[in-house]
Design a protein around this motif. Structure first.
Motif, PDB file in Angstrom:
ATOM      1  N   UNK A  24     -34.927  26.292 -60.546  1.00 14.11           N
ATOM      2  CA  UNK A  24     -36.291  26.618 -60.111  1.00 14.11           C
ATOM      3  C   UNK A  24     -36.868  25.578 -59.157  1.00 14.11           C
ATOM      4  N   UNK A  25     -36.100  24.532 -58.852  1.00  9.24           N
ATOM      5  CA  UNK A  25     -36.574  23.494 -57.938  1.00  9.24           C
ATOM      6  C   UNK A  25     -37.303  22.355 -58.624  1.00  9.24           C
ATOM      7  N   UNK A  26     -37.352  22.389 -59.965  1.00 11.62           N
ATOM      8  CA  UNK A  26     -38.036  21.312 -60.698  1.00 11.62           C
ATOM      9  C   UNK A  26     -37.127  20.083 -60.741  1.00 11.62           C
TER      10      UNK A  26
ATOM     11  N   UNK B 152     -41.750  13.696 -49.774  1.00  9.42           N
ATOM     12  CA  UNK B 152     -40.417  14.257 -49.530  1.00  9.42           C
ATOM     13  C   UNK B 152     -40.382  14.808 -48.112  1.00  9.42           C
ATOM     14  N   UNK B 153     -39.160  15.031 -47.603  1.00  5.56           N
ATOM     15  CA  UNK B 153     -39.028  15.627 -46.275  1.00  5.56           C
ATOM     16  C   UNK B 153     -39.586  17.039 -46.287  1.00  5.56           C
ATOM     17  N   UNK B 154     -39.207  17.807 -47.326  1.00  2.32           N
ATOM     18  CA  UNK B 154     -39.690  19.185 -47.461  1.00  2.32           C
ATOM     19  C   UNK B 154     -41.016  19.213 -48.197  1.00  2.32           C
TER      20      UNK B 154
ATOM     21  N   UNK C  87     -41.560  16.972 -60.024  1.00  2.00           N
ATOM     22  CA  UNK C  87     -41.947  17.598 -58.759  1.00  2.00           C
ATOM     23  C   UNK C  87     -41.256  18.939 -58.624  1.00  2.00           C
ATOM     24  N   UNK C  88     -41.974  19.910 -58.094  1.00  2.00           N
ATOM     25  CA  UNK C  88     -41.360  21.197 -57.777  1.00  2.00           C
ATOM     26  C   UNK C  88     -40.964  21.153 -56.307  1.00  2.00           C
TER      27      UNK C  88
ATOM     28  N   UNK D 178     -33.855  22.223 -51.527  1.00  2.00           N
ATOM     29  CA  UNK D 178     -34.211  20.893 -51.023  1.00  2.00           C
ATOM     30  C   UNK D 178     -33.882  19.849 -52.081  1.00  2.00           C
ATOM     31  N   UNK D 179     -32.833  19.083 -51.823  1.00  2.00           N
ATOM     32  CA  UNK D 179     -32.528  17.983 -52.742  1.00  2.00           C
ATOM     33  C   UNK D 179     -32.490  16.662 -51.981  1.00  2.00           C
ATOM     34  N   UNK D 180     -33.267  16.616 -50.877  1.00  2.00           N
ATOM     35  CA  UNK D 180     -33.367  15.367 -50.115  1.00  2.00           C
ATOM     36  C   UNK D 180     -34.039  14.311 -50.995  1.00  2.00           C
TER      37      UNK D 180
END
Length: 142
Positions: free
Chosen positions: A30-32, A68-70, A106-107, A112-114
């Motif tokens: 889920x991006x968490x 973050x970048x994203x 953070x979500x 995005x795993x930068x």
């Protein structure tokens, strides 16, 4: 050692007695993403907790900013409670001693795993003096 000066050239900054490290997990489906930030504080020193519990110290409490970048959505920073100190002049306030572990959740945008950029603001004090505040920048990558 003879002839050696013991005078300090410049006032010490807080990051001379605080070591910060960060460990990031991979974002889940889920991006968490969870990041654990650890502050190791030298013996005899303390940092002001967040929340510090006193208006007088609000400007020097420990804070963490996350970039973050994203796009980052819904960043939560969970600070430990801190130890209460009662001072006859300054009243009650909370500090971190020895070690403080801060958890950041953070979500992230999908895929995005930068690395996350963390900026930690600390001010270290002991019973006699306070060092200059420091901003410690860290990169947290899984």
């Amino acid at each position: 050692v003879a002839g050696r000066s013991t005078a300090l050239a410049a006032p010490l900054k807080s990051d001379s007695v605080v070591k910060a490290t960060a460990a990031a997990e991979k974002p889940d489906a889920d991006g968490k993403q969870v990041v654990t930030l650890t502050l190791a504080i030298d013996q005899g020193w303390h940092l002001y907790a967040n929340p510090v519990g006193s208006e007088d110290f609000a400007s020097v409490q420990t804070t963490v900013k996350v970039k973050a970048k994203g796009a980052l959505d819904d960043v939560k920073v969970a600070y430990p409670a801190g130890k209460e100190v009662k001072d006859a002049t300054l009243g009650a306030y909370k500090v971190y001693e020895d070690k403080a572990t801060i958890t950041i959740t953070a979500n992230r945008a999908k895929g995005d795993d930068s690395p996350l950029e963390l900026t930690v603001k600390v001010q270290a004090c002991n019973e006699k003096t306070c060092l200059l505040p420091s901003e410690v920048k860290l990169t947290a990558a899984p």
